[in-house]
Scaffold this motif. Structure first.
Motif, PDB file in Angstrom:
ATOM      1  N   TRP A   1       0.555  -1.382   0.029  1.00  0.00           N
ATOM      2  CA  TRP A   1      -0.130   0.113   0.457  1.00  0.00           C
ATOM      3  C   TRP A   1       0.907   1.368  -0.129  1.00  0.00           C
ATOM      4  CZ3 TRP A   1      -0.906   4.246   3.261  1.00  0.00           C
ATOM      5  CH2 TRP A   1      -2.242   5.110   3.092  1.00  0.00           C
ATOM      6  N   THR A   2       1.964   1.168   1.009  1.00  0.00           N
ATOM      7  CA  THR A   2       2.307   2.626   1.270  1.00  0.00           C
ATOM      8  C   THR A   2       3.408   2.288  -0.293  1.00  0.00           C
ATOM      9  OG1 THR A   2       3.538   2.193   2.772  1.00  0.00           O
ATOM     10  CG2 THR A   2       4.433   3.518   2.647  1.00  0.00           C
ATOM     11  N   THR A   3       3.506   1.494  -1.036  1.00  0.00           N
ATOM     12  CA  THR A   3       4.596   1.770  -2.084  1.00  0.00           C
ATOM     13  C   THR A   3       3.915   2.161  -3.292  1.00  0.00           C
ATOM     14  OG1 THR A   3       6.371   0.023  -2.155  1.00  0.00           O
ATOM     15  CG2 THR A   3       5.696   0.712  -4.795  1.00  0.00           C
ATOM     16  N   SER A   4       2.502   2.381  -3.463  1.00  0.00           N
ATOM     17  CA  SER A   4       1.563   2.826  -4.014  1.00  0.00           C
ATOM     18  C   SER A   4       1.532   4.441  -3.888  1.00  0.00           C
ATOM     19  CB  SER A   4      -0.258   1.814  -4.817  1.00  0.00           C
ATOM     20  OG  SER A   4      -0.080   0.570  -5.095  1.00  0.00           O
TER      21      SER A   4
ATOM     22  N   ALA B   1     -14.202   8.250   4.543  1.00  0.00           N
ATOM     23  CA  ALA B   1     -14.133   8.081   3.521  1.00  0.00           C
ATOM     24  C   ALA B   1     -13.299   6.847   2.940  1.00  0.00           C
ATOM     25  CB  ALA B   1     -13.896   9.089   2.825  1.00  0.00           C
ATOM     26  N   VAL B   2     -13.733   6.047   1.843  1.00  0.00           N
ATOM     27  CA  VAL B   2     -12.913   5.038   1.362  1.00  0.00           C
ATOM     28  C   VAL B   2     -11.858   5.642   0.155  1.00  0.00           C
ATOM     29  CG1 VAL B   2     -13.190   2.936  -0.213  1.00  0.00           C
ATOM     30  CG2 VAL B   2     -15.559   3.129   2.061  1.00  0.00           C
ATOM     31  N   VAL B   3     -11.197   4.726   0.466  1.00  0.00           N
ATOM     32  CA  VAL B   3      -9.797   4.980  -0.937  1.00  0.00           C
ATOM     33  C   VAL B   3      -9.712   3.702  -1.605  1.00  0.00           C
ATOM     34  CG1 VAL B   3      -8.334   5.992  -2.127  1.00  0.00           C
ATOM     35  CG2 VAL B   3      -8.996   7.095  -0.408  1.00  0.00           C
ATOM     36  N   GLU B   4     -10.297   3.270  -2.402  1.00  0.00           N
ATOM     37  CA  GLU B   4     -10.136   1.688  -2.793  1.00  0.00           C
ATOM     38  C   GLU B   4      -8.404   1.713  -3.679  1.00  0.00           C
ATOM     39  OE1 GLU B   4     -13.755  -1.239  -4.621  1.00  0.00           O
ATOM     40  OE2 GLU B   4     -13.019   0.081  -5.564  1.00  0.00           O
ATOM     41  N   HIS B   5      -7.534   0.632  -3.118  1.00  0.00           N
ATOM     42  CA  HIS B   5      -6.735   0.149  -3.601  1.00  0.00           C
ATOM     43  C   HIS B   5      -5.738   0.516  -5.036  1.00  0.00           C
ATOM     44  CE1 HIS B   5      -5.624  -1.655  -0.091  1.00  0.00           C
ATOM     45  NE2 HIS B   5      -6.604  -3.026  -0.271  1.00  0.00           N
ATOM     46  N   GLY B   6      -5.053   0.864  -5.240  1.00  0.00           N
ATOM     47  CA  GLY B   6      -4.588   1.148  -6.770  1.00  0.00           C
ATOM     48  C   GLY B   6      -2.828   0.950  -5.615  1.00  0.00           C
ATOM     49  N   MET B   7      -2.513   0.648  -7.595  1.00  0.00           N
ATOM     50  CA  MET B   7      -1.127  -0.232  -7.704  1.00  0.00           C
ATOM     51  C   MET B   7      -0.308   0.181  -9.058  1.00  0.00           C
ATOM     52  SD  MET B   7      -1.663  -3.727  -8.322  1.00  0.00           S
ATOM     53  CE  MET B   7      -3.251  -3.658  -7.276  1.00  0.00           C
ATOM     54  N   VAL B   8       1.492   0.066  -8.313  1.00  0.00           N
ATOM     55  CA  VAL B   8       1.467  -0.040  -9.354  1.00  0.00           C
ATOM     56  C   VAL B   8       2.027  -0.899 -10.411  1.00  0.00           C
ATOM     57  CG1 VAL B   8       4.326   0.965  -9.543  1.00  0.00           C
ATOM     58  CG2 VAL B   8       3.966   1.727  -7.680  1.00  0.00           C
TER      59      VAL B   8
ATOM     60  N   PRO C   1      10.451   5.901  -4.807  1.00  0.00           N
ATOM     61  CA  PRO C   1      11.161   7.157  -5.820  1.00  0.00           C
ATOM     62  C   PRO C   1      11.862   7.773  -4.342  1.00  0.00           C
ATOM     63  CG  PRO C   1       8.234   7.208  -5.126  1.00  0.00           C
ATOM     64  CD  PRO C   1       8.554   5.924  -4.893  1.00  0.00           C
ATOM     65  N   GLU C   2      12.276   8.742  -4.956  1.00  0.00           N
ATOM     66  CA  GLU C   2      13.522   9.722  -4.399  1.00  0.00           C
ATOM     67  C   GLU C   2      13.343  10.412  -3.342  1.00  0.00           C
ATOM     68  OE1 GLU C   2      16.929   9.160  -3.145  1.00  0.00           O
ATOM     69  OE2 GLU C   2      16.278   7.333  -5.337  1.00  0.00           O
ATOM     70  N   SER C   3      11.351  10.984  -3.854  1.00  0.00           N
ATOM     71  CA  SER C   3      10.149  11.568  -2.810  1.00  0.00           C
ATOM     72  C   SER C   3      10.031  11.138  -1.260  1.00  0.00           C
ATOM     73  CB  SER C   3       8.778  12.349  -3.719  1.00  0.00           C
ATOM     74  OG  SER C   3       8.623  10.889  -3.916  1.00  0.00           O
TER      75      SER C   3
END
Length: 324
Positions: free
Chosen positions: A12-15, A135-142, A45-47
């Motif tokens: 999750w954190t990667t996304s 709120a709901v934010v569904e998963h997203g991924m690289v 990423p570097e950010s």
């Protein structure tokens, strides 16, 4: 923005850190659970910048993203500011409720100083959130860099700590499927799983804490993805497998029912039905390809990284603007 968040869930954190902000990730000398710092088995990423507790006292932080109740006190102590009062705070709930599920109150229930964000609609429904805004934010991924080939008539499973979590992750069901096809189990603390189940090594192979890109490449070679979690939130590994193009055989529980359409896999609460589905896909590679192709199409539409980051941009902007 400068976003403070702890490294709790790697996928999750990667996304999340692939957004357009600067992400401050606490790090401690021993990299304990509250100071893991940057991921070592995921590509960030570097950010995403490591910061020590001492550095946080003078850090420019626009918003705090919390994921565990104890992070409220930790953030106040390290920042010298109160999340939700002195700066905006968002609490992300990754997990299904525990205990007396119909009435389980969320640790952040009835608060007026933060936004409680769930990763699935199932979680929002089953937690008692009280009067806290949700709120709901569904998963997203690289997107994984590989696509399904399925040349190995084996079943792939991803689960963390399968011995300790046992019935939660459906570990007790694995032996039924090992009779149909050999299993490859990936995840944290999966070493020695065959011995715990009393299975010979040729029926179940463990792949412990494999780097994400390597795991994706290995998953893509297996015929189908097996998801036996009884009571967990929608695992990102399931969505990753679908994005690769793997057909799914899964228990019809929690959010999986809504995430996997009928033409992308087989879902049921009857284990016998799932065992037969695993047999069918192991023997029929063309069918596995058809279901997997549909799974890939669905996840690109619903769980794309752009949609995920856009949803989070909106929430971060709304919360910081409201605070100002």
């Amino acid at each position: 923005m400068n976003v403070l968040l702890w490294h709790v869930h790697g996928s999750w954190t990667t996304s999340f850190v692939h957004g357009r902000h600067r992400y401050l990730v606490p790090v401690t000398p021993d990299r304990d659970p509250y100071g893991l710092g940057r991921a070592r088995t995921y590509s960030w990423p570097e950010s995403a910048v490591e910061v020590t507790p001492e550095e946080l006292a003078d850090a420019d932080v626009d918003v705090v993203v919390l994921q565990r109740p104890e992070e409220l006190e930790l953030a106040e102590r390290w920042l010298g500011r109160r999340p939700g009062r002195d700066l905006p705070a968002i609490y992300v709930e990754h997990n299904t409720p525990k205990g007396d599920v119909p009435t389980t109150r969320h640790p952040m229930a009835d608060r007026d100083d933060l936004l409680l964000t769930h990763v699935t609609h199932f979680n929002e429904l089953f937690w008692d959130n009280g009067g806290t805004r949700t709120a709901v934010v569904e998963h997203g991924m690289v997107p994984p860099r590989v696509q399904w080939t399925g040349e190995l008539d084996r079943l792939a499973v991803v689960m963390n700590e399968p011995v300790r979590r046992w019935r939660v992750t459906g570990t007790d069901l694995l032996s039924r499927f090992a009779e149909i096809a050999p299993l490859d189990v990936f995840g944290m603390k999966v070493a020695g799983l065959a011995e715990h189940l009393g299975l010979p090594g040729q029926r179940l192979a463990s792949h412990d804490d494999v780097p994400q890109d390597v795991m994706h490449a290995e998953l893509a070679r297996r015929r189908a993805y097996l998801h036996l979690c009884r009571w967990t939130s929608l695992g990102l590994s399931l969505i990753e497998a679908m994005t690769i193009g793997m057909p799914v055989v899964a228990l019809a529980t929690t959010e999986a029912v809504d995430a996997v359409p009928p033409d992308a896999g087989v879902l049921s609460t009857r284990v016998d039905t799932l065992v037969e589905a695993a047999r069918w896909l192991t023997e029929d590679r063309d069918a596995a390809y058809r279901l997997g192709a549909r799974a890939r199409e669905v996840t690109k539409e619903r769980f794309g990284l752009d949609r995920f980051l856009a949803d989070w941009d909106r929430i971060l902007e709304e919360e910081t603007c409201a605070s100002r």
